[in-house]
Enzyme design. Structure first.
Site, short mmCIF file in Angstrom:
data_model
loop_
_atom_site.label_atom_id
_atom_site.label_comp_id
_atom_site.label_asym_id
_atom_site.label_seq_id
_atom_site.Cartn_x
_atom_site.Cartn_y
_atom_site.Cartn_z
N GLU A 72 -12.57 -3.46 -0.35
CA GLU A 72 -13.72 -2.87 -0.16
C GLU A 72 -14.64 -3.38 -1.21
O GLU A 72 -14.46 -3.00 -2.45
CB GLU A 72 -13.73 -1.40 0.05
CG GLU A 72 -14.90 -0.46 0.31
CD GLU A 72 -14.53 1.06 0.31
OE1 GLU A 72 -15.56 1.75 0.67
OE2 GLU A 72 -13.32 1.47 0.33
N GLY A 74 -19.49 -3.80 -2.28
CA GLY A 74 -20.27 -2.80 -2.55
C GLY A 74 -21.42 -2.72 -0.81
O GLY A 74 -22.34 -2.04 -0.71
N PHE A 75 -21.09 -3.67 0.09
CA PHE A 75 -21.59 -4.04 1.33
C PHE A 75 -20.82 -3.10 2.42
O PHE A 75 -21.39 -3.13 3.61
CB PHE A 75 -22.12 -5.44 1.49
CG PHE A 75 -23.04 -6.03 0.49
CD1 PHE A 75 -24.33 -5.48 0.35
CD2 PHE A 75 -22.26 -6.69 -0.48
CE1 PHE A 75 -25.00 -6.00 -0.68
CE2 PHE A 75 -23.12 -7.39 -1.34
CZ PHE A 75 -24.63 -6.96 -1.55
N VAL A 78 -13.61 -4.92 4.21
CA VAL A 78 -13.22 -6.14 4.85
C VAL A 78 -11.83 -5.99 5.34
O VAL A 78 -10.82 -5.87 4.71
CB VAL A 78 -13.10 -7.21 3.71
CG1 VAL A 78 -12.77 -8.86 4.30
CG2 VAL A 78 -14.68 -7.44 3.21
N LYS A 93 -15.90 -8.37 8.16
CA LYS A 93 -16.63 -7.48 7.35
C LYS A 93 -17.51 -6.51 7.90
O LYS A 93 -18.45 -7.03 8.56
CB LYS A 93 -17.62 -8.11 6.25
CG LYS A 93 -18.02 -7.26 5.01
CD LYS A 93 -18.79 -8.41 3.99
CE LYS A 93 -19.01 -7.47 2.67
NZ LYS A 93 -17.96 -6.60 2.10
N ASP A 191 -23.61 -9.68 -6.70
CA ASP A 191 -22.59 -8.78 -7.15
C ASP A 191 -21.39 -9.97 -7.54
O ASP A 191 -20.27 -9.80 -6.68
CB ASP A 191 -21.93 -7.88 -6.08
CG ASP A 191 -20.98 -7.06 -6.43
OD1 ASP A 191 -20.99 -6.59 -8.00
OD2 ASP A 191 -20.31 -6.32 -5.49
#
Length: 558
Positions: A72, A74-75, A78, A93, A191
């Protein structure tokens, strides 16, 4: 009888119209969705991206079960999945639903990402924009993440050696350089961290989880993201991004420097299990950056000192440049990539088999590396030009010296015809001075590597040239003096032969000389002067030599 056909015909026409539109005269949802799918297919024809339905991806991931969860970020999350139609293993994702883009905006960004193609980037193969679902489908990388291999290795796996770590850093820098310099528009990673760097079976890194943000106006390292939401990870995020959300290309360079420090030290970017002053990797490393003697203490203990000390110094220097507090002081990722290309080369006994000449866009990187290793920096081209000029000037000066010596030889001959004793004393003084001048210059001490760079490229070139000129002029002067003295000896022999004739003439003119000397006694210094008839003012000739009158009288009386 005839009314039914008349009324039935308009009725059928009206019913067909109502099937195409609703009461508000708008297309039905099914037709609108079909039109959007057709538009998506037309826009995707220019790329290799595939369009998936939500049902297909739900089936591939077993309805997004926990057992298929890979991680997991920041967006979003997965998942690992297998496409039923082709059997291909993929990484799906599922993006967070808050702050969703519109369908067209999302599609435009995804199509832009689909054009990014680099060996060190995870390849996007398709997407899904079904209702409020936003999903991206990537190639599956089976080797795990860099974080797994560094901080959570398997019990039966060997630790990564130094060369492998530097090769991973170099390849990751290549991928980031592609996003910054080759992509159009440039892509800010936002990131970058060890868990987002995936490794294949050959330990080749591939950057993942990048790019779902539009870029605002600007060029170069001033390119900024429009979104003000801070999405980075604490420990990796640049100070300016953490404090005020100011995100630039140099923010990615900071994050890369943290990853490089992880590769060097084996420590996590943020480790709460360590003492307070060692929890943040950058804060712990900052004082060590100022003391190169402590660099070996930064190396990962599992390496067991199996690395080049020079390579370690260079890697630490690069990392220290990347994690500078001020964004403007950090190097470009392209310069970082060039520097790491040297450290990632195959080595023999810790020394690269070939040494490249590195060329940086920013002088700061060249200066930082030159403090640690002179082999990475070549002499400035200006020095070669100065060397040529100095050699030419030395040749001209030597020719001038030879001309001066030829003039002085004539004067030297005249002086020796008049006074033998004075020349013998001059020869002795000249030999002593030459002996002092012929002392060789002290050699330059280049044992200290850090000091030898400064000596070699700033001072020694000029000093050596000056010393060479002096030595060459001294040697030429010495040879000329020797030839002059030999010629003087031959001339003196001839003078001795003619001495008898002169004595006879002096005997005849004895009375005349005595009168001349008596008349000269009226002078203040009671002396006779012999002039060399040379008004050049040269130090080697043209001076007046004086002989006491009483000495001359005694010699004549004898």
């Amino acid at each position: 009888m005839h009314c039914f056909p008349c009324f039935s015909s308009p009725k059928n026409k009206k019913s067909s119209t109502t099937n195409e539109t609703n009461d508000n005269n708008e297309p039905k949802p099914d037709d609108r969705r079909r039109a959007e799918e057709t538009e998506e297919i037309e826009q995707s024809e220019g790329t290799s991206l595939k369009i998936f339905t939500f049902r297909e991806l739900a089936t591939a991931t077993k309805n997004f079960r926990q057992e298929c969860l890979l991680g997991e970020g920041g967006f979003g999350r997965v998942y690992k999945g297998t496409l039923k139609s082709t059997g291909q293993v993929v990484a799906v994702k599922q993006l967070d639903k808050h702050g969703l883009h519109g369908n067209k905006e999302f599609q435009a960004e995804v199509l832009s990402l689909g054009q990014l193609d680099h060996p060190n980037l995870v390849k996007l193969i398709g997407y899904c924009a079904d209702g409020d679902q936003r999903l991206l489908v990537y190639d599956y990388i089976s080797g795990g993440s860099l974080q797994d291999h560094l901080h959570e290795p398997k019990a039966d796996s060997d630790p990564m050696d130094w060369t492998t770590r530097m090769q991973i850093a170099y390849a990751a820098a290549q991928g980031l350089d592609y996003l910054h310099d080759k992509a159009n528009p440039p892509v800010i990673y936002r990131d970058l961290k060890a868990s987002n760097i995936l490794l294949d079976d050959d330990f080749s890194p591939k950057l993942s989880d990048f790019g779902l943000h539009k870029l605002g106006p600007g060029t170069g390292d001033k390119m900024m993201a429009l979104s003000s939401r801070v999405m980075g990870t604490y420990g990796y995020s640049a100070p300016e991004y953490t404090r005020g959300g100011n995100l630039t290309l140099k923010s990615d360079v900071y994050s890369f420097g943290v990853v490089l420090l992880e590769l060097i030290t084996g420590r996590r970017a943020l480790d709460t299990t360590r003492p307070n002053d060692e929890q943040n990797l950058v804060s712990w490393a900052q004082p060590i950056f100022r003391d190169p003697k402590r660099y070996p203490d930064m190396a990962d203990p599992v390496l067991e000192n199996k690395f080049s000390e020079r390579g370690l110094n260079q890697a630490v220097a690069i990392a220290s440049m990347c994690v500078q507090e001020e964004a403007s002081a950090r190097p470009l990722i392209s310069d970082v990539m060039v520097a790491l290309s040297f450290l990632s080369m195959p080595t023999e006994d810790g020394i690269p088999t070939t040494v490249p000449i590195l060329s940086f866009k920013d002088k700061s990187m060249s200066i930082a590396l030159s403090r640690h290793d002179s082999n990475l920096v070549s002499p400035p081209p200006e020095l070669a030009t100065e060397d040529d000029k100095s050699s030419t000037s030395s040749g001209e000066e030597s020719s001038l010296e030879s001309e001066k010596e030829s003039v002085s030889k004539n004067e030297y001959k005249k002086k020796h015809e008049e006074e033998d004793s004075s020349m013998e004393s001059d020869d002795e003084s000249d030999s002593n001075s030459e002996h002092e001048k012929d002392q060789p210059p002290k050699p330059i001490d280049e044992k200290n590597q850090a000091q030898s760079l400064k000596i070699k490229y700033r001072y020694s070139w000029e000093d050596i040239d000056v010393n060479d000129e002096r030595l060459s002029s001294k040697s030429s002067q010495k040879s000329n003096d020797e030839s002059t003295s030999s010629r003087y000896d031959s001339d003196r022999d001839q003078d001795e032969k003619g001495k008898e004739e002169e004595e006879e003439e002096e005997a005849e003119e004895k009375h005349t000389h005595i009168e001349h000397i008596d008349s000269s006694k009226t002078d203040d210094d009671q002396s006779v002067y012999f002039d060399n008839d040379d008004d050049s003012g040269d130090d080697n000739g043209g001076s007046l030599h004086r002989i006491k009158s009483d000495v001359a009288i005694d010699s004549i009386k004898e």
